[in-house]
Scaffold this motif. Structure first.
Motif, PDB file in Angstrom:
ATOM      1  N   ASP A  62      44.009  -8.001  -8.850  1.00  0.00           N
ATOM      2  CA  ASP A  62      44.656  -8.917  -9.788  1.00  0.00           C
ATOM      3  C   ASP A  62      43.576  -9.695 -10.545  1.00  0.00           C
ATOM      4  OD1 ASP A  62      46.056 -10.872 -11.161  1.00  0.00           O
ATOM      5  OD2 ASP A  62      47.442 -11.266  -9.510  1.00  0.00           O
ATOM      6  N   ILE A  63      43.128  -9.115 -11.629  1.00  0.00           N
ATOM      7  CA  ILE A  63      41.993  -9.638 -12.387  1.00  0.00           C
ATOM      8  C   ILE A  63      42.273 -11.032 -12.932  1.00  0.00           C
ATOM      9  CG2 ILE A  63      40.582  -9.263 -14.458  1.00  0.00           C
ATOM     10  CD1 ILE A  63      41.023  -6.191 -13.796  1.00  0.00           C
ATOM     11  N   LYS A  64      43.472 -11.272 -13.442  1.00  0.00           N
ATOM     12  CA  LYS A  64      43.785 -12.579 -14.030  1.00  0.00           C
ATOM     13  C   LYS A  64      43.793 -13.683 -12.967  1.00  0.00           C
ATOM     14  CE  LYS A  64      44.363 -13.307 -17.823  1.00  0.00           C
ATOM     15  NZ  LYS A  64      43.366 -13.684 -18.823  1.00  0.00           N
ATOM     16  N   ALA A  65      44.292 -13.389 -11.780  1.00  0.00           N
ATOM     17  CA  ALA A  65      44.283 -14.401 -10.716  1.00  0.00           C
ATOM     18  C   ALA A  65      42.852 -14.724 -10.303  1.00  0.00           C
ATOM     19  CB  ALA A  65      45.090 -13.915  -9.506  1.00  0.00           C
ATOM     20  N   VAL A  66      42.032 -13.690 -10.189  1.00  0.00           N
ATOM     21  CA  VAL A  66      40.634 -13.898  -9.807  1.00  0.00           C
ATOM     22  C   VAL A  66      39.899 -14.635 -10.921  1.00  0.00           C
ATOM     23  CG1 VAL A  66      38.470 -12.737  -9.232  1.00  0.00           C
ATOM     24  CG2 VAL A  66      40.619 -11.914  -8.254  1.00  0.00           C
ATOM     25  N   GLN A  67      40.162 -14.272 -12.163  1.00  0.00           N
ATOM     26  CA  GLN A  67      39.543 -14.962 -13.296  1.00  0.00           C
ATOM     27  C   GLN A  67      39.932 -16.434 -13.280  1.00  0.00           C
ATOM     28  OE1 GLN A  67      41.055 -13.949 -17.151  1.00  0.00           O
ATOM     29  NE2 GLN A  67      39.597 -15.252 -18.214  1.00  0.00           N
ATOM     30  N   GLY A  68      41.194 -16.720 -12.963  1.00  0.00           N
ATOM     31  CA  GLY A  68      41.652 -18.105 -12.906  1.00  0.00           C
ATOM     32  C   GLY A  68      40.904 -18.898 -11.855  1.00  0.00           C
ATOM     33  N   ASP A  69      40.621 -18.279 -10.721  1.00  0.00           N
ATOM     34  CA  ASP A  69      39.868 -18.952  -9.658  1.00  0.00           C
ATOM     35  C   ASP A  69      38.402 -19.129 -10.024  1.00  0.00           C
ATOM     36  OD1 ASP A  69      41.561 -19.724  -7.690  1.00  0.00           O
ATOM     37  OD2 ASP A  69      40.934 -18.221  -6.240  1.00  0.00           O
ATOM     38  N   SER A  70      37.798 -18.093 -10.566  1.00  0.00           N
ATOM     39  CA  SER A  70      36.359 -18.141 -10.848  1.00  0.00           C
ATOM     40  C   SER A  70      36.061 -18.851 -12.166  1.00  0.00           C
ATOM     41  CB  SER A  70      35.786 -16.727 -10.903  1.00  0.00           C
ATOM     42  OG  SER A  70      36.321 -16.007 -12.003  1.00  0.00           O
ATOM     43  N   ARG A  71      37.083 -18.964 -13.006  1.00  0.00           N
ATOM     44  CA  ARG A  71      36.978 -19.589 -14.325  1.00  0.00           C
ATOM     45  C   ARG A  71      35.978 -18.887 -15.231  1.00  0.00           C
ATOM     46  NH1 ARG A  71      41.286 -21.482 -15.810  1.00  0.00           N
ATOM     47  NH2 ARG A  71      40.400 -22.937 -17.272  1.00  0.00           N
ATOM     48  N   HIS A  72      35.860 -17.576 -15.054  1.00  0.00           N
ATOM     49  CA  HIS A  72      35.119 -16.820 -16.058  1.00  0.00           C
ATOM     50  C   HIS A  72      35.924 -16.930 -17.350  1.00  0.00           C
ATOM     51  CE1 HIS A  72      33.253 -14.772 -12.524  1.00  0.00           C
ATOM     52  NE2 HIS A  72      32.199 -14.870 -13.308  1.00  0.00           N
ATOM     53  N   ALA A  73      35.254 -17.166 -18.464  1.00  0.00           N
ATOM     54  CA  ALA A  73      35.948 -17.373 -19.732  1.00  0.00           C
ATOM     55  C   ALA A  73      36.722 -16.122 -20.163  1.00  0.00           C
ATOM     56  CB  ALA A  73      34.943 -17.774 -20.815  1.00  0.00           C
ATOM     57  N   GLN A  74      36.191 -14.961 -19.851  1.00  0.00           N
ATOM     58  CA  GLN A  74      36.818 -13.714 -20.258  1.00  0.00           C
ATOM     59  C   GLN A  74      37.110 -12.843 -19.035  1.00  0.00           C
ATOM     60  OE1 GLN A  74      37.546 -13.115 -23.518  1.00  0.00           O
ATOM     61  NE2 GLN A  74      36.726 -15.157 -23.933  1.00  0.00           N
ATOM     62  N   ALA A  75      38.281 -12.211 -19.038  1.00  0.00           N
ATOM     63  CA  ALA A  75      38.639 -11.324 -17.928  1.00  0.00           C
ATOM     64  C   ALA A  75      37.677 -10.149 -17.831  1.00  0.00           C
ATOM     65  CB  ALA A  75      40.071 -10.818 -18.097  1.00  0.00           C
ATOM     66  N   ASP A  76      37.120  -9.726 -18.973  1.00  0.00           N
ATOM     67  CA  ASP A  76      36.220  -8.573 -18.914  1.00  0.00           C
ATOM     68  C   ASP A  76      34.944  -8.893 -18.136  1.00  0.00           C
ATOM     69  OD1 ASP A  76      34.959 -10.129 -20.855  1.00  0.00           O
ATOM     70  OD2 ASP A  76      34.662  -8.471 -22.247  1.00  0.00           O
ATOM     71  N   MET A  77      34.616 -10.169 -17.992  1.00  0.00           N
ATOM     72  CA  MET A  77      33.470 -10.535 -17.154  1.00  0.00           C
ATOM     73  C   MET A  77      33.750 -10.114 -15.715  1.00  0.00           C
ATOM     74  SD  MET A  77      30.529 -11.842 -16.945  1.00  0.00           S
ATOM     75  CE  MET A  77      29.413 -12.685 -15.862  1.00  0.00           C
ATOM     76  N   VAL A  78      34.981 -10.334 -15.271  1.00  0.00           N
ATOM     77  CA  VAL A  78      35.365  -9.937 -13.916  1.00  0.00           C
ATOM     78  C   VAL A  78      35.338  -8.418 -13.795  1.00  0.00           C
ATOM     79  CG1 VAL A  78      37.214  -9.984 -12.192  1.00  0.00           C
ATOM     80  CG2 VAL A  78      36.746 -12.016 -13.574  1.00  0.00           C
TER      81      VAL A  78
END
Length: 189
Positions: free
Chosen positions: A98-114
């Motif tokens: 779940d890339i968006k949930a992980v991005q929300g936790d890590s606060r990477h600005a872009q999902a593609d970073m994840v």
């Protein structure tokens, strides 16, 4: 930190484990006792982690303390930022990608970073899925008892789900071989 965040996204809501929350509560209680004892000698910067007198903890102190734990436990040498990488990696695995949930936790600005930095995690799962498909269809392994109507075997393997437990989520967790192995290992201990 005692400085303004770089971006609005730098301010974030972080969900933490109950164990970690209890540790923070204990630290806060000790801190409040020290504040009361020191009175005006305590400089309150409203920090979670501070020196005895309330001052910010130096980064080199944190690195030294982390190195002591690494040495004591025989862990591989890593830098503090590695904890963020590890956290994102496990959250990506445990969330089933779940890339968006992980991005929300890590606060990477872009999902593609994840996906770019941690995508190898998902690639490993894709490889395992291909292996499972091969085993199920070409090696005729019975990965799902319902596929061959194995009602007797299925009934023998059924368990009651405790009240308050999300059965669907439990099945998803147990369906992940790595999670099942982890839980089996923990149960033995």
């Amino acid at each position: 930190m005692l400085k303004t965040p770089k971006t609005d996204a730098s301010e974030r809501k972080v969900y933490i484990l109950g164990f970690v929350a209890q540790c923070l509560i204990d630290i806060k209680k000790e801190q409040d006792e020290i504040k009361e004892a020191l009175g005006s000698e305590y400089t309150d910067y409203n920090l979670i982690m501070a020196t005895t007198f309330g001052m910010p903890i130096n980064g080199s102190y944190i690195r030294d303390q982390m190195q002591k734990v690494i040495d004591k436990e025989g862990l591989p040498d890593v830098v503090f930022h590695s904890l963020r990488h590890t956290s994102v990696t496990y959250k990506l695995k445990l969330s089933g990608g779940d890339i968006k949930a992980v991005q929300g936790d890590s606060r990477h600005a872009q999902a593609d970073m994840v996906t770019e930095v941690y995508g190898h995690i998902i690639d490993e799962d894709r490889r395992k899925n291909a292996e499972r498909m091969e085993n199920a269809f070409y090696n005729k392994e019975n990965l799902n008892p319902q596929m061959k109507g194995a009602d007797a075997d299925q009934a023998a393997n059924m368990m009651a789900v405790p009240e308050g437990v999300d059965a669907e989520l439990l099945m998803k967790v147990l369906g992940n071989p790595e999670m099942a192995a982890l839980l089996t290992s923990l149960a033995r201990q």
